[in-house]
Design an enzyme around this catalytic site. Structure first.
Site, PDB file in Angstrom:
ATOM      1  NE  ARG A  38      37.018  30.551  21.520  1.00  0.00           N
ATOM      2  CZ  ARG A  38      36.414  29.888  20.216  1.00  0.00           C
ATOM      3  NH1 ARG A  38      36.809  30.727  19.169  1.00  0.00           N
ATOM      4  NH2 ARG A  38      36.023  28.822  20.072  1.00  0.00           N
ATOM      5  CE  LYS A  52      39.087  40.737  42.224  1.00  0.00           C
ATOM      6  NZ  LYS A  52      38.842  40.837  43.541  1.00  0.00           N
ATOM      7  CD  GLU A  58      41.242  38.385  45.318  1.00  0.00           C
ATOM      8  OE1 GLU A  58      39.995  37.549  45.770  1.00  0.00           O
ATOM      9  OE2 GLU A  58      40.967  39.589  44.823  1.00  0.00           O
ATOM     10  NE  ARG A  80      42.365  42.681  41.864  1.00  0.00           N
ATOM     11  CZ  ARG A  80      42.233  42.997  40.677  1.00  0.00           C
ATOM     12  NH1 ARG A  80      42.912  42.865  39.580  1.00  0.00           N
ATOM     13  NH2 ARG A  80      41.027  43.828  40.335  1.00  0.00           N
ATOM     14  CG  HIS A  95      34.581  44.574  49.228  1.00  0.00           C
ATOM     15  ND1 HIS A  95      35.430  45.516  49.799  1.00  0.00           N
ATOM     16  CD2 HIS A  95      34.059  44.902  47.944  1.00  0.00           C
ATOM     17  CE1 HIS A  95      35.400  46.628  48.832  1.00  0.00           C
ATOM     18  NE2 HIS A  95      34.820  46.138  47.837  1.00  0.00           N
ATOM     19  CG  HIS A 117      30.094  41.633  48.813  1.00  0.00           C
ATOM     20  ND1 HIS A 117      31.071  40.854  47.954  1.00  0.00           N
ATOM     21  CD2 HIS A 117      30.102  42.708  48.370  1.00  0.00           C
ATOM     22  CE1 HIS A 117      31.583  41.875  47.437  1.00  0.00           C
ATOM     23  NE2 HIS A 117      31.109  42.849  47.392  1.00  0.00           N
TER      24      HIS A 117
END
Length: 363
Positions: free
Chosen positions: A116, A138, A232, A237, A244, A248
């Protein structure tokens, strides 16, 4: 960095990898430390890390994975998790991620789940990882539907950014990382963008002072933004995602392969974001072409024609529907009003994006 009351150090200095054992000694409880890397990094750095660990009374337990974006997958996530469990890692232990963004993202995500949540230390070996992905917390893997769609926010305990690690990289990899450096100037620091225009070629040629400056300024910029909006939730952020969304989509179309590195996609994505901003009447064309000129001058892709794609704009826009920033069926876009004036737009029509991309494919 001080994020959500959990501060950690980002150390930036030449020779940190050769001192890695001493640098991490106070952060580990056991003499045996799991170290996860890829085959390319292992070839360049494993022996020196072993020597550095032994000098500090530590032993590295190695897991060496294939290099490349395809390693950010369920398959290798399971392998990392099983390895950490076999190492009998405990919640207060730390695992070391030695490598670029793929290894950092993968190991950080695994660390967020095992027991965890155990700790991890980032030793980034690419410029992209040193200025961007190793800090901020991240972590993620890719899925067939898109990039970074499964992950968690999990901050490292320590980051060791050694600019000398860049000496072992192909120039293409360093260029790809440089795109993330330029990004910080375009977000809200036009003076830093001007610094990049003047000093970017020196950085790429191996100038140590330029590299240290770029890493330090980029990390400071990201730390400021992440501290304000770690997960975010406010939109601040999200500014770090400049380039991106387009990037992406291009990565997805090229199969998340070496045909287009992540940083190359971001570089072209920033050019496209600027040109789309011009199309919407938000930004003057001179600024947009200044961005494209600098991106192209350092050897990064600055036009869609450089990719020789066979798809249309609608197909590229469809990839964006799987973007993790989708919110209630709409996709926020990072656009610009000028250099250093990035903002989050929530009213962009993907049909307009598709039409714009059709025109760019013919450019």
């Amino acid at each position: 960095m001080d994020v959500a009351g959990a501060p950690y150090e980002v150390r930036i200095a030449p020779g940190l990898i050769d001192r890695a054992g001493a640098e991490i000694r106070a952060f580990v409880r056991k003499d045996r430390v799991p170290v996860i890397t890829d085959a390319n990094v292992a070839q360049a750095w494993r022996a020196r890390v072993d020597t550095a660990f032994e000098a500090a009374g530590l032993t590295a337990q190695w897991l060496i994975l294939p290099a490349g974006e395809s390693t950010k997958s369920w398959l290798y996530l399971a392998e990392v998790v099983d390895f950490l469990i076999a190492c009998e890692i405990e919640r207060k232990d730390r695992v070391v991620a030695l490598g670029g963004g793929v290894i950092g993202d993968l190991v950080g995500f695994a660390a967020s789940m095992v027991k965890r949540g155990c700790g991890f230390i980032q030793i980034p070996t690419t410029l992209l990882a040193q200025v961007d992905s190793s800090v901020g917390g991240k972590t993620a893997i890719n899925t067939p539907a898109g990039k970074n769609l499964v992950g968690a926010f999990h901050q490292p305990a320590l980051v060791l950014a050694d600019p000398d690690a860049l000496d072992s990289l192909p120039l293409r990899e360093t260029r790809a990382g440089y795109a993330e450096v330029v990004k910080y100037g375009l977000i809200d620091d036009p003076e830093f963008f001007a610094w990049c225009e003047e000093n970017g070629p020196r950085l790429l040629a191996g100038d140590r002072e330029a590299r240290v400056t770029a890493i330090a300024r980029s990390v400071a910029a990201k730390a400021r933004i992440v501290a304000e909006d770690e997960k975010e939730t406010t939109g601040v952020r999200a500014l770090l995602n400049l380039g991106h969304t387009f990037g992406h989509a291009l990565e997805a179309e090229t199969g998340f392969s070496d045909r287009l590195l992540h940083g190359e996609g971001v570089a072209l994505g920033m050019v496209l974001a600027a040109r789309f901003s011009v199309r919407l009447g938000l930004m003057n064309g001179q600024d947009a072409e200044r961005i494209a000129a600098h991106i192209g001058a350092v050897g990064l892709p600055a036009s869609l024609s450089a990719l020789s794609l066979t798809c249309d704009g609608a197909r590229l826009a469809d990839h964006m529907l799987h973007d993790k920033k989708m919110d209630a069926g709409t996709l926020p876009f990072l656009l610009l009003r000028g250099i250093g004036q990035t903002f989050l737009a929530r009213d962009v029509d993907l049909a307009d994006v598709a039409a714009f991309l059709d025109d760019e494919l013919k450019r």
